[in-house]
Write a protein that holds these residues in place. Structure first.
Motif, PDB file in Angstrom:
ATOM      1  N   LEU A 129      98.736  -6.229   8.317  1.00 56.84           N
ATOM      2  CA  LEU A 129      99.033  -5.053   7.494  1.00 56.84           C
ATOM      3  C   LEU A 129      99.916  -4.080   8.267  1.00 56.84           C
ATOM      4  O   LEU A 129     100.899  -3.538   7.723  1.00 56.84           O
ATOM      5  CB  LEU A 129      97.736  -4.366   7.057  1.00 56.84           C
ATOM      6  CG  LEU A 129      96.847  -5.162   6.090  1.00 56.84           C
ATOM      7  CD1 LEU A 129      95.495  -4.464   5.914  1.00 56.84           C
ATOM      8  CD2 LEU A 129      97.528  -5.329   4.728  1.00 56.84           C
ATOM      9  N   THR A 163      94.193  -6.571   9.747  1.00 61.67           N
ATOM     10  CA  THR A 163      94.827  -5.272   9.953  1.00 61.67           C
ATOM     11  C   THR A 163      96.095  -5.396  10.804  1.00 61.67           C
ATOM     12  O   THR A 163      97.016  -4.593  10.650  1.00 61.67           O
ATOM     13  CB  THR A 163      93.849  -4.283  10.607  1.00 61.67           C
ATOM     14  OG1 THR A 163      93.264  -4.917  11.742  1.00 61.67           O
ATOM     15  CG2 THR A 163      92.754  -3.874   9.629  1.00 61.67           C
ATOM     16  N   ARG A 188      93.404  -1.999   3.728  1.00 63.14           N
ATOM     17  CA  ARG A 188      92.499  -3.068   4.141  1.00 63.14           C
ATOM     18  C   ARG A 188      91.475  -3.317   3.048  1.00 63.14           C
ATOM     19  O   ARG A 188      90.897  -2.381   2.497  1.00 63.14           O
ATOM     20  CB  ARG A 188      91.779  -2.693   5.442  1.00 63.14           C
ATOM     21  CG  ARG A 188      91.081  -3.898   6.029  1.00 63.14           C
ATOM     22  CD  ARG A 188      90.018  -3.599   7.050  1.00 63.14           C
ATOM     23  NE  ARG A 188      89.384  -4.862   7.441  1.00 63.14           N
ATOM     24  CZ  ARG A 188      88.412  -5.448   6.767  1.00 63.14           C
ATOM     25  NH1 ARG A 188      87.932  -4.901   5.670  1.00 63.14           N
ATOM     26  NH2 ARG A 188      87.913  -6.610   7.172  1.00 63.14           N
ATOM     27  N   THR A 207      98.945 -10.455   2.720  1.00 66.52           N
ATOM     28  CA  THR A 207      99.316 -10.350   4.132  1.00 66.52           C
ATOM     29  C   THR A 207     100.111 -11.567   4.597  1.00 66.52           C
ATOM     30  O   THR A 207     100.687 -11.557   5.689  1.00 66.52           O
ATOM     31  CB  THR A 207      98.062 -10.206   5.021  1.00 66.52           C
ATOM     32  OG1 THR A 207      97.130 -11.232   4.655  1.00 66.52           O
ATOM     33  CG2 THR A 207      97.408  -8.845   4.864  1.00 66.52           C
ATOM     34  N   ARG A 213      92.614  -8.555   4.763  1.00 69.08           N
ATOM     35  CA  ARG A 213      91.647  -8.232   5.826  1.00 69.08           C
ATOM     36  C   ARG A 213      92.306  -8.054   7.176  1.00 69.08           C
ATOM     37  O   ARG A 213      91.820  -7.317   8.025  1.00 69.08           O
ATOM     38  CB  ARG A 213      90.612  -9.367   5.942  1.00 69.08           C
ATOM     39  CG  ARG A 213      89.726  -9.541   4.735  1.00 69.08           C
ATOM     40  CD  ARG A 213      89.016 -10.876   4.801  1.00 69.08           C
ATOM     41  NE  ARG A 213      89.998 -11.956   4.875  1.00 69.08           N
ATOM     42  CZ  ARG A 213      89.715 -13.240   5.017  1.00 69.08           C
ATOM     43  NH1 ARG A 213      88.462 -13.608   5.092  1.00 69.08           N
ATOM     44  NH2 ARG A 213      90.672 -14.143   5.076  1.00 69.08           N
TER      45      ARG A 213
END
Ligand SMILES: NC(=O)c1ccc[n+]([C@@H]2O[C@H](COP(=O)([O-])OP(=O)(O)OC[C@H]3O[C@@H](n4cnc5c(N)ncnc54)[C@H](OP(=O)(O)O)[C@@H]3O)[C@@H](O)[C@H]2O)c1
Length: 248
Positions: free
Chosen positions: A42, A39, A56, A14, A37
């Motif tokens: 992401l 989001t 995730r 990420t 992790r």
């Protein structure tokens, strides 16, 4: 490993090295699945880079690794490269017993995370004609930084594990590589993204992309060689003293 035509899962992409490497590999003609992790990150990556897939995953949570591995294997059964990029680095004062909380988090993330991911993928990968596992250690695996003792130790563990994994999988279709970054300008530690003692992220990934097609064991950019080979060169103690000074 071949540089295009793969489907590559990178848990821990990420931001930083993982994200930059993912984007280069995407541009080189690979299908990319990014894990992490955050989001919001992401979602932003998926929006900014149509075609990149995201999942995730918390690599420090065994159940979550199981769930995410199942999801990747079901949605992307052609996945043939796993890059265990996720990691975190924290300072610790070993004279304060509270260090153990940091140590546990680092061991769960930096050691058990990659091991659980490899456990989840190894049967899948050995059944393919051409696959690669890339672990991520550090120059500090070879010359520890005293201010981040558990981090350095987790990366030594990854180096050792990777050497054994390579031998155990030698008769399979799975190649095993170890990416050994030097200090790189990312958000791994506070202030590191601007630190002059860390190399620019783009320069690092440029060099990695040049080394990747012919790498068979460790991926070593020039900047990491002093740390990697300090013991053989006989100056490991001097380098450790310098690193301790660097972090105060
Ligand atoms: N930069 C350096 O100087 C350097 C040197 C040697 C080795 N390395 C290694 O390179 C790797 C990447 O670090 P970086 O420098 O790019 O730092 P970074 O920008 O902080 O990236 C760390 C990545 O790991 C992910 N991550 C952390 N904990 C996770 C967890 N529990 N579950 C899933 N993902 C997790 C983060 O995603 P989320 O926060 O979204 O989960 C993020 O994508 C690490 O393994 C690090 O140890 C870096």
């Amino acid at each position: 490993m071949r540089i295009s035509g793969n489907t590559i899962f990178i848990p821990g992409a990420t931001s930083g090295i993982g994200l930059e490497l993912a984007l280069r590999l995407f541009d080189a003609g690979n299908r990319i699945i990014i894990g992490g992790r955050r989001t919001d990150m992401l979602a932003r990556i998926a929006r900014d880079h149509p075609g990149i897939e995201t999942i995730r995953i918390d690599v420090a949570d065994a159940d979550d690794v199981d769930r995410a591995v199942t999801e990747v294997r079901q949605r992307f059964p052609e996945t043939n490269v796993l890059i265990t990029m996720a990691g975190l680095m924290r300072s610790e004062d070993l004279s304060d017993p509270a260090f153990i909380q940091t140590a546990v988090t680092e061991v769960q993330t930096n050691i058990l995370g990659p091991l659980r991911l490899i456990a989840g993928f190894v049967e899948h990968l050995v059944a393919l004609p051409d696959a690669t596992i890339v672990t991520v250690s550090s120059g500090l695996a070879f010359t520890p930084m005293a201010g981040t003792p558990t981090y350095s130790a987790t990366k030594s563990a990854i180096h050792s594990f990777t050497d054994s994994l390579r031998i155990q999988l030698a008769d399979t279709s799975v190649g095993v590589l170890e990416l050994v970054p030097p200090a790189v300008q990312t958000d791994l530690m506070p202030g590191q993204a601007e630190a002059e003692w860390a190399m620019p992220l783009n320069d690092f990934v440029d060099e990695v992309m040049t080394l990747l097609p012919t790498a068979t064991r460790e991926i070593l950019v020039e900047n990491v060689k002093p740390l990697r080979f300090a013991e053989a060169a006989g100056n490991r103690d001097d380098l450790m003293a310098g690193l301790a000074h660097l972090t105060g």
